[in-house]
Design a protein around this motif. Sequence first.
Motif, PDB file in Angstrom:
ATOM      1  N   TRP B  57       0.834  -1.212   0.000  1.00 41.07           N
ATOM      2  CA  TRP B  57       0.000   0.000   0.000  1.00 41.07           C
ATOM      3  C   TRP B  57       0.866   1.259   0.000  1.00 41.07           C
ATOM      4  O   TRP B  57       0.585   2.222  -0.716  1.00 41.07           O
ATOM      5  CB  TRP B  57      -0.926  -0.031   1.218  1.00 41.07           C
ATOM      6  N   GLN B  58       1.941   1.221   0.797  1.00 39.43           N
ATOM      7  CA  GLN B  58       2.859   2.367   0.865  1.00 39.43           C
ATOM      8  C   GLN B  58       3.496   2.642  -0.489  1.00 39.43           C
ATOM      9  O   GLN B  58       3.875   3.770  -0.791  1.00 39.43           O
ATOM     10  CB  GLN B  58       3.987   2.102   1.874  1.00 39.43           C
ATOM     11  N   MET B  84      -4.129   3.311   8.256  1.00 33.68           N
ATOM     12  CA  MET B  84      -3.845   4.678   7.780  1.00 33.68           C
ATOM     13  C   MET B  84      -4.214   5.729   8.830  1.00 33.68           C
ATOM     14  O   MET B  84      -5.185   5.574   9.559  1.00 33.68           O
ATOM     15  CB  MET B  84      -4.648   4.955   6.502  1.00 33.68           C
ATOM     16  N   ARG B  85      -3.439   6.829   8.850  1.00 35.96           N
ATOM     17  CA  ARG B  85      -3.802   7.933   9.736  1.00 35.96           C
ATOM     18  C   ARG B  85      -4.993   8.685   9.122  1.00 35.96           C
ATOM     19  O   ARG B  85      -5.123   8.751   7.898  1.00 35.96           O
ATOM     20  CB  ARG B  85      -2.618   8.884   9.900  1.00 35.96           C
ATOM     21  N   PRO B  86      -5.871   9.271   9.973  1.00 33.59           N
ATOM     22  CA  PRO B  86      -7.066   9.960   9.471  1.00 33.59           C
ATOM     23  C   PRO B  86      -6.757  11.037   8.427  1.00 33.59           C
ATOM     24  O   PRO B  86      -7.461  11.139   7.420  1.00 33.59           O
ATOM     25  CB  PRO B  86      -7.674  10.575  10.727  1.00 33.59           C
ATOM     26  N   GLU B  87      -5.704  11.834   8.628  1.00 35.82           N
ATOM     27  CA  GLU B  87      -5.378  12.886   7.650  1.00 35.82           C
ATOM     28  C   GLU B  87      -5.115  12.257   6.294  1.00 35.82           C
ATOM     29  O   GLU B  87      -5.512  12.780   5.260  1.00 35.82           O
ATOM     30  CB  GLU B  87      -4.114  13.678   8.022  1.00 35.82           C
ATOM     31  N   LYS B  88      -4.433  11.094   6.321  1.00 38.72           N
ATOM     32  CA  LYS B  88      -4.089  10.398   5.081  1.00 38.72           C
ATOM     33  C   LYS B  88      -5.370   9.924   4.392  1.00 38.72           C
ATOM     34  O   LYS B  88      -5.515  10.045   3.172  1.00 38.72           O
ATOM     35  CB  LYS B  88      -3.189   9.202   5.446  1.00 38.72           C
ATOM     36  N   VAL B  89      -6.311   9.397   5.182  1.00 34.36           N
ATOM     37  CA  VAL B  89      -7.586   8.942   4.618  1.00 34.36           C
ATOM     38  C   VAL B  89      -8.286  10.119   3.951  1.00 34.36           C
ATOM     39  O   VAL B  89      -8.794  10.015   2.828  1.00 34.36           O
ATOM     40  CB  VAL B  89      -8.488   8.312   5.705  1.00 34.36           C
ATOM     41  N   ALA B  90      -8.311  11.257   4.640  1.00 37.36           N
ATOM     42  CA  ALA B  90      -8.978  12.448   4.098  1.00 37.36           C
ATOM     43  C   ALA B  90      -8.335  12.858   2.780  1.00 37.36           C
ATOM     44  O   ALA B  90      -9.015  13.238   1.815  1.00 37.36           O
ATOM     45  CB  ALA B  90      -8.905  13.579   5.109  1.00 37.36           C
ATOM     46  N   GLU B  91      -7.018  12.773   2.748  1.00 40.91           N
ATOM     47  CA  GLU B  91      -6.275  13.160   1.546  1.00 40.91           C
ATOM     48  C   GLU B  91      -6.657  12.266   0.370  1.00 40.91           C
ATOM     49  O   GLU B  91      -6.944  12.734  -0.726  1.00 40.91           O
ATOM     50  CB  GLU B  91      -4.787  12.969   1.838  1.00 40.91           C
ATOM     51  N   VAL B  92      -6.654  10.976   0.631  1.00 36.97           N
ATOM     52  CA  VAL B  92      -6.983  10.002  -0.406  1.00 36.97           C
ATOM     53  C   VAL B  92      -8.435  10.174  -0.853  1.00 36.97           C
ATOM     54  O   VAL B  92      -8.775  10.035  -2.028  1.00 36.97           O
ATOM     55  CB  VAL B  92      -6.749   8.564   0.117  1.00 36.97           C
ATOM     56  N   ALA B  93      -9.302  10.514   0.112  1.00 43.16           N
ATOM     57  CA  ALA B  93     -10.739  10.624  -0.156  1.00 43.16           C
ATOM     58  C   ALA B  93     -11.055  11.691  -1.197  1.00 43.16           C
ATOM     59  O   ALA B  93     -12.041  11.590  -1.922  1.00 43.16           O
ATOM     60  CB  ALA B  93     -11.486  10.923   1.138  1.00 43.16           C
TER      61      ALA B  93
END
Lengths: 452, 452
Positions: B57-58, B84-93
């Motif tokens: 994934w990385q 995943m960290r929440p900020e990372k999820v938001a970014e991907v979203a």
Amino acid sequence: MPEISEQEFNQQRLQEVNEALGSGMFVYVRKLLQKLPAYDLALILESSTVKSRPVLWQLIDPDHQGEVLEELNEEVRKGILKSMRPEKVAEVAEGMDVDDLAEVLRTLPDSVYQEVIQSMDTQDRARVETALSFEEDTAGGIMNTDTITIRPDVSVDVVLRYLRLKGELPEATDSFYVVDRHDRFIGAVSLSAIVTSKPETVVSNLIDADIEAVAPDMPENDVAALFERYDWISAPVVDEEGRLLGRITIDDVIDIIREEAEHSMMSMAGLDDEADTFAPVIKSTRQRSVWLGVNLITALLAVAVTSMFEGIFSQLAILAVLNSLVPSMGGVAGNQTLTLVIRGLALGHVGDSNARSLLYKELAVGFLNGLIWAFLIATVVAVWKQDLTLGGIIAFAMLMNLTAAGIAGVMIPLMLKRMNIDPALAGSVILTTITDVVGIFAFLGTATLLLT
Amino acid sequence: MPEISEQEFNQQRLQEVNEALGSGMFVYVRKLLQKLPAYDLALILESSTVKSRPVLWQLIDPDHQGEVLEELNEEVRKGILKSMRPEKVAEVAEGMDVDDLAEVLRTLPDSVYQEVIQSMDTQDRARVETALSFEEDTAGGIMNTDTITIRPDVSVDVVLRYLRLKGELPEATDSFYVVDRHDRFIGAVSLSAIVTSKPETVVSNLIDADIEAVAPDMPENDVAALFERYDWISAPVVDEEGRLLGRITIDDVIDIIREEAEHSMMSMAGLDDEADTFAPVIKSTRQRSVWLGVNLITALLAVAVTSMFEGIFSQLAILAVLNSLVPSMGGVAGNQTLTLVIRGLALGHVGDSNARSLLYKELAVGFLNGLIWAFLIATVVAVWKQDLTLGGIIAFAMLMNLTAAGIAGVMIPLMLKRMNIDPALAGSVILTTITDVVGIFAFLGTATLLLT
């Protein structure tokens, strides 16, 4: 919009049609059927008894019969074609898409086939014969010839004027194929690119590199995988010399995906995926009896193994009572692993590269579940029969058998696949044989050693 | 074009990736992965062990991670989101389609969900919250909001100029939606009609009556049935007040069709259809053990029935040897009928209107197959054991049990369906219990009457 589910709605309509048919209200039925799309008419035929199908068929508007044939399940279609005169088949064939027509023709007896082919006009005959020259389950077999081709050097404006002249596009047209003067495929231009580009843009600049051509001998399952991978709506079929042969559309791909997914389930029960739910009794009996026969042989094998321990039963009848427990649990556990692996093979998740890690995993799962149920069943038996040794014996057999089930559940489908045998069809019989034999040996064998 | 099948091709690539990963060639793996479409990346993740997934994934380009999440199997996706960290999820979203994003958000733990939602801009948040307001498995839950709307009174020429200004159409756009000034849905105009009509034609004259609007609360299986029935590529979603909410596209429908078809097979083995082939051992063991527990109870029931006849085994050990035969054949025959009916229910072929004729048919098939195998097994036993009575007893039991299996195979799924219980999940356990109990009673009961 109906407040009830699709299935209930279908059933209500089916009931209405059947009741009207039963009371001889043919004019009314004809009227009811006239309003329905081909898909629904096919559904009604498939949900009716073999007896009422020819009557219903007569009441379907002849102009729609071609479309209905396309939608029908293979077995049901064969039955209907058998009841039609060849001239009638030829008449119905006229309105059909080439790919579907080819499929229909393949199922006809040779004499009828010849008659139908003869009654077609030269152009149609040539197109159908091309389609028939490819294997049934390949890209060539499912393609249509209704492509729209354009030249690379024309402008968008010219394309639009050409389309207006044509007046109508074939179903599911999301792209046009750019070909040279020898009909060689250069690339595809999406309809979306045509409508969003300036009128003066030249077509060759709009070619979409994401749309690949498919070879006519590509197996249909691979075609379906490509459609799923790239979210295609349609794809061009191009031969080895680069000539455009036709195109495949998403509606045919959906049928393939559904059949592929259904195939595993039906095969695991020894059924054909085209099986007709309402087939005549004699036919169904014959189809099922093959599978029952195969299973009888494996059951007799289990009996033969058990009979090796016949002597112990007269001393210890309790062993006879408990003898089904271990094979039964092994069968269930093994079947879980088998199903998972069969799905994994179909989706492309499982293969040589990860077979080993899957084997270790399922071995561990089998062993752990073996421990859990060994402990539980040992407790039950030890308390019920006040016999610790007996509890220990059944626990040992359970552990053995669930571990064997995990190994067999992974190994059997992989080996069958390598031998080009359908794992969904043969897997469960072989698995059950193994879990039966291992289960009986482990239980009765250990019991013989320790209790006599 | 590869000469090998899709599956072999996938497996070879998987091996390449895994070997490179194993030798720590991360840069090379990153490069390999960069070239692949999201569908393939999802396939690689799904085919890898739980351990190597976070590493893979990385190495996937963050710009593509959103698309990959969309394609992933639910269980695998949950595992990756957890790491995943929440900020990372938001970014991907950010780059994701609304329907897929809603699906991802639904699987997040509440705290992460809040954080992701907060980090989105107002417009995106509003769109996602609308999508989340609908049930997961309904039209509203799978729709997208990327519709192109036009007014009824404009001409084709104006539409074309508008499209050229837009410059790009959303994926799978095969029609535009005509709405009034209050965003109320009037009808759909196909892209094909736009390009084949004269520039001065007014849009309201091109509305395609074949494209129906779907209600947001329609179950997704019904939506899929409509797509299959009418060969749709996309369909508008309209609320009760007639307002256009979004559209559903064929790519999501294909997923539904595949899941629906897979669901039956997986459920019949007591597996979840989102089950991860390479799930960790402990997790798999826990998931499977529930089903094994249920089956142990039915197996113990069979043992309890057998134990009622325990006394006879010490006199006639042969009965213990033959006791598994009749239940086994009954289970196989019943399972065939059950599978056929479960598929029939899923396809809408079977329901109240034709349940009776199906019951009669399967009863007859069961009886006929019963006769065949009764005769055969009686002959085998009579010859092997030189015992005509014993042959007669097993023949009678076989006939009884196969007939019961036919009846149970039809009745059980219909009754479960009426009680809103999934027949694919509960059907085979109940069926096996019945064929076990009937088989044992018929065989050992008759034997007790006639032989002691």
